[in-house]
Design an enzyme around this catalytic site. Sequence first.
Site, PDB file in Angstrom:
ATOM      1  N   LYS A   1       0.839  -1.201   0.000  1.00 29.86           N
ATOM      2  CA  LYS A   1       0.000   0.000   0.000  1.00 29.86           C
ATOM      3  C   LYS A   1       0.875   1.253   0.000  1.00 29.86           C
ATOM      4  O   LYS A   1       1.497   1.580   0.987  1.00 29.86           O
ATOM      5  CB  LYS A   1      -0.930   0.059   1.213  1.00 29.86           C
ATOM      6  CG  LYS A   1      -1.994   1.151   1.016  1.00 29.86           C
ATOM      7  CD  LYS A   1      -2.574   1.698   2.287  1.00 29.86           C
ATOM      8  CE  LYS A   1      -1.779   2.822   2.894  1.00 29.86           C
ATOM      9  NZ  LYS A   1      -1.736   4.096   2.128  1.00 29.86           N
TER      10      LYS A   1
ATOM     11  N   GLU B   1      10.264   0.935  10.171  1.00 26.52           N
ATOM     12  CA  GLU B   1      11.279   1.960   9.886  1.00 26.52           C
ATOM     13  C   GLU B   1      10.613   3.294  10.179  1.00 26.52           C
ATOM     14  O   GLU B   1       9.775   3.755   9.398  1.00 26.52           O
ATOM     15  CB  GLU B   1      11.680   1.927   8.412  1.00 26.52           C
ATOM     16  CG  GLU B   1      12.465   0.707   8.003  1.00 26.52           C
ATOM     17  CD  GLU B   1      13.839   0.661   8.627  1.00 26.52           C
ATOM     18  OE1 GLU B   1      14.381   1.730   8.979  1.00 26.52           O
ATOM     19  OE2 GLU B   1      14.359  -0.447   8.775  1.00 26.52           O
TER      20      GLU B   1
ATOM     21  N   CYS C   1      13.784  10.491   6.708  1.00 28.00           N
ATOM     22  CA  CYS C   1      13.761   9.963   8.075  1.00 28.00           C
ATOM     23  C   CYS C   1      15.096  10.166   8.781  1.00 28.00           C
ATOM     24  O   CYS C   1      15.143  10.405   9.973  1.00 28.00           O
ATOM     25  CB  CYS C   1      13.358   8.499   8.075  1.00 28.00           C
ATOM     26  SG  CYS C   1      14.317   7.492   6.948  1.00 28.00           S
TER      27      CYS C   1
ATOM     28  N   GLU D   1      10.327  15.102  15.394  1.00 29.04           N
ATOM     29  CA  GLU D   1      10.667  15.049  13.979  1.00 29.04           C
ATOM     30  C   GLU D   1       9.832  16.097  13.245  1.00 29.04           C
ATOM     31  O   GLU D   1       8.607  16.096  13.344  1.00 29.04           O
ATOM     32  CB  GLU D   1      10.374  13.649  13.425  1.00 29.04           C
ATOM     33  CG  GLU D   1      10.784  13.515  11.980  1.00 29.04           C
ATOM     34  CD  GLU D   1      10.655  12.085  11.465  1.00 29.04           C
ATOM     35  OE1 GLU D   1       9.599  11.474  11.667  1.00 29.04           O
ATOM     36  OE2 GLU D   1      11.624  11.599  10.858  1.00 29.04           O
TER      37      GLU D   1
HETATM   38  P1  NAP Z   1       2.162   8.128   8.169  1.00 30.91           P
HETATM   39  O1  NAP Z   1       0.790   8.507   8.565  1.00 30.91           O
HETATM   40  O2  NAP Z   1       2.974   7.335   9.102  1.00 30.91           O
HETATM   41  O3  NAP Z   1       2.016   7.364   6.771  1.00 30.91           O
HETATM   42  C1  NAP Z   1       2.812   6.296   6.323  1.00 30.91           C
HETATM   43  C2  NAP Z   1       1.939   5.211   5.704  1.00 30.91           C
HETATM   44  O4  NAP Z   1       1.099   4.615   6.706  1.00 30.91           O
HETATM   45  C3  NAP Z   1       0.983   5.722   4.634  1.00 30.91           C
HETATM   46  O5  NAP Z   1       0.865   4.760   3.618  1.00 30.91           O
HETATM   47  C4  NAP Z   1      -0.303   5.861   5.425  1.00 30.91           C
HETATM   48  O6  NAP Z   1      -1.468   5.898   4.649  1.00 30.91           O
HETATM   49  C5  NAP Z   1      -0.256   4.636   6.283  1.00 30.91           C
HETATM   50  N1  NAP Z   1      -1.141   4.673   7.447  1.00 30.91           N
HETATM   51  C6  NAP Z   1      -1.649   5.754   8.088  1.00 30.91           C
HETATM   52  N2  NAP Z   1      -2.413   5.371   9.121  1.00 30.91           N
HETATM   53  C7  NAP Z   1      -2.400   4.015   9.147  1.00 30.91           C
HETATM   54  C8  NAP Z   1      -2.992   3.034   9.976  1.00 30.91           C
HETATM   55  N3  NAP Z   1      -3.758   3.351  11.012  1.00 30.91           N
HETATM   56  N4  NAP Z   1      -2.751   1.736   9.715  1.00 30.91           N
HETATM   57  C9  NAP Z   1      -1.954   1.383   8.680  1.00 30.91           C
HETATM   58  N5  NAP Z   1      -1.390   2.267   7.857  1.00 30.91           N
HETATM   59  C10 NAP Z   1      -1.592   3.571   8.078  1.00 30.91           C
HETATM   60  O7  NAP Z   1       2.961   9.410   7.777  1.00 30.91           O
HETATM   61  P2  NAP Z   1       2.325  10.830   7.370  1.00 30.91           P
HETATM   62  O8  NAP Z   1       1.095  11.136   8.159  1.00 30.91           O
HETATM   63  O9  NAP Z   1       2.175  10.869   5.939  1.00 30.91           O
HETATM   64  O10 NAP Z   1       3.461  11.781   7.870  1.00 30.91           O
HETATM   65  C11 NAP Z   1       3.431  12.207   9.214  1.00 30.91           C
HETATM   66  C12 NAP Z   1       4.797  12.342   9.787  1.00 30.91           C
HETATM   67  O11 NAP Z   1       5.417  11.070   9.759  1.00 30.91           O
HETATM   68  C13 NAP Z   1       5.757  13.217   9.034  1.00 30.91           C
HETATM   69  O12 NAP Z   1       5.633  14.546   9.352  1.00 30.91           O
HETATM   70  C14 NAP Z   1       7.067  12.653   9.467  1.00 30.91           C
HETATM   71  O13 NAP Z   1       7.443  13.171  10.704  1.00 30.91           O
HETATM   72  C15 NAP Z   1       6.780  11.193   9.609  1.00 30.91           C
HETATM   73  N6  NAP Z   1       7.186  10.420   8.426  1.00 30.91           N
HETATM   74  C16 NAP Z   1       8.288   9.654   8.523  1.00 30.91           C
HETATM   75  C17 NAP Z   1       8.712   8.937   7.419  1.00 30.91           C
HETATM   76  C18 NAP Z   1       9.922   8.083   7.470  1.00 30.91           C
HETATM   77  O14 NAP Z   1      10.481   7.760   6.435  1.00 30.91           O
HETATM   78  N7  NAP Z   1      10.361   7.651   8.626  1.00 30.91           N
HETATM   79  C19 NAP Z   1       8.040   9.015   6.217  1.00 30.91           C
HETATM   80  C20 NAP Z   1       6.893   9.799   6.148  1.00 30.91           C
HETATM   81  C21 NAP Z   1       6.486  10.480   7.272  1.00 30.91           C
HETATM   82  P3  NAP Z   1      -1.958   7.349   4.141  1.00 30.91           P
HETATM   83  O15 NAP Z   1      -1.171   7.573   2.941  1.00 30.91           O
HETATM   84  O16 NAP Z   1      -3.403   7.273   3.883  1.00 30.91           O
HETATM   85  O17 NAP Z   1      -1.638   8.310   5.250  1.00 30.91           O
END
Ligand code: NAP
Length: 504
Positions: free
Chosen positions: A199, A275, A309, A406
């Site tokens: 996904k 990760e 990240c 972060e």
């Molecule tokens: P996120 O919510 O963690 O999204 C990552 C993935 O998880 C997306 O595919 C997301 O789907 C999915 N997801 C969200 N809620 C879920 C759930 N309850 N169960 C299973 N999967 C789920 O990240 P974000 O909201 O886009 O970003 C928020 C913050 O996360 C950023 O500001 C940053 O600090 C951090 N982040 C870290 C990384 C990294 O590489 N470590 C990457 C991105 C973001 P959707 O696309 O629908 O949200």
Amino acid sequence: MNKPVIFVDGRDALGAAAREFIDRPKRLFIGGAFTDSVAGGKLMSEDPASGADICAVVAADAEDVDRAVAAARTAFDGAWGKQVPAARAECLTKLAALIYDNLEEIAEIESLDTGKPAHIAKALDVPFAAEIYKYYAGWATKIQGRSFDLSLNPEAFHAFTRREPLGVAAGVIPWNFPFAQASFKLAPALAAGCTVVLKPAEQTPLTALRLAELVVEAGFPEGTVNILTGFGHTAGAALASHPGVDKISFTGSTEVGRKIAAAAAASNLKRVTLELGGKSPNIIFADANLESAIPTAAAAIFGNSGQVCNAGSRLFIEAPIFDQVVSGVRDIAANMQLGAGLNPDSELGPLMSQVQLDRVTGHVDRARGDGASVLCGGSRAGDSGYFFAPTVLAETTADMAVAREEIFGPVVCAMPFETESEITGLANDTNFGLAASIWTENIGKAHRMAAAVNAGAVWVNSFGVFDPNLPFGGYKESGWGREFGIEGIDAFLETKAVSVSIGA
Ligand code: NAP
Ligand code: MG
């Protein structure tokens, strides 16, 4: 209404292949076929350089997750599970070659969808993805058990281990490096003999769907790879709690990582790797080679607009060189060329979304209120798209939110230190532990610091050294497990110990 930024200097910057892809329907990839969602859901992919819609994409729901997991199970029990390792390697090798054949197109689609400069996607993100498939193609034929002399009764048994694929693996990935992240999940899982349901992030569904087309071309049996564009709270959550999924590999926020681990625990105790985020220290000692340390410190936080990240978001500088380093980084920040990804002159693209722009703006505003000083940047750049000016903050202290959380934007906290023991304490005063950089010409100090920092990756006189053969992952709240290298394939294998009585 804005339009996607596809025209640069009056010229259409999107190649014919990418444009044809954008014009094709964007549907779920299940059991080898492109299909609509049972419930009929859609999401809209947006160009973050303009905020304009690019195209609609089918959004998977729980019923589609059921269908994809069933297809993956059938392939695991059948066509893919019965492939010999050499055939798995051949499919992966073919996929890598197809990625190189379509490099320009994939980079353009990635650039439009994420906002990142196309020239960077073409030079780094997409080739690295191809190299990951090539690397794991090699491992597919080198999975081995061991034989054992039992400590209590070696004469009576011939004992050995078998490494077996875990089964159906789910991958849930973020939007910062979508094509590469998809490949980090697929390649080791497929090499191990697992089948996959992937996904992508809702913001960046496009290159995963192009990858699905290449998966067909590479000759993977149907159902081996399934790609479900969709939302986290529906499709992602359904995968995490699905009893038919044996393993979930997640990259994204720590907050969602906790939810995935909880859902896995509450369902079938599926295997989990995470990760997650970071707040990585970049430590520059006074004896460092500043010609290299200063531009690298800027690249470490501003690259991919800070949406990385392992970004070097806490810049610790030994007191005697503090002003020199800070002014060097600030000069680089002030002169960076921001622009749409398809513009070849762009060095930095926009942030991913309005949500991300609001989040980064909120962090910087709060830091100001907490007493930080903004040396450059500090706010949105321009008035269309989600651009944020590269930002250097000083007078930040370890207790401020901006120095602890972060941010995932082009915002660095510059902080001075005096001694090696002080900096060790400061570097490790964080809930995260993903990466650290250390800059010094003193080899003893470099090794002492490399051992003392709590981080999964330590880069000495460098930053962001990624290689398919080098394990990557986090200490503490930066995650569980490792990707890449032998650890990366181990994460998709189970160990079975077989003891055969030989009658003694
Ligand atoms: P996120 O919510 O963690 O999204 C990552 C993935 O998880 C997306 O595919 C997301 O789907 C999915 N997801 C969200 N809620 C879920 C759930 N309850 N169960 C299973 N999967 C789920 O990240 P974000 O909201 O886009 O970003 C928020 C913050 O996360 C950023 O500001 C940053 O600090 C951090 N982040 C870290 C990384 C990294 O590489 N470590 C990457 C991105 C973001 P959707 O696309 O629908 O949200
Ligand atoms: Mg998009």
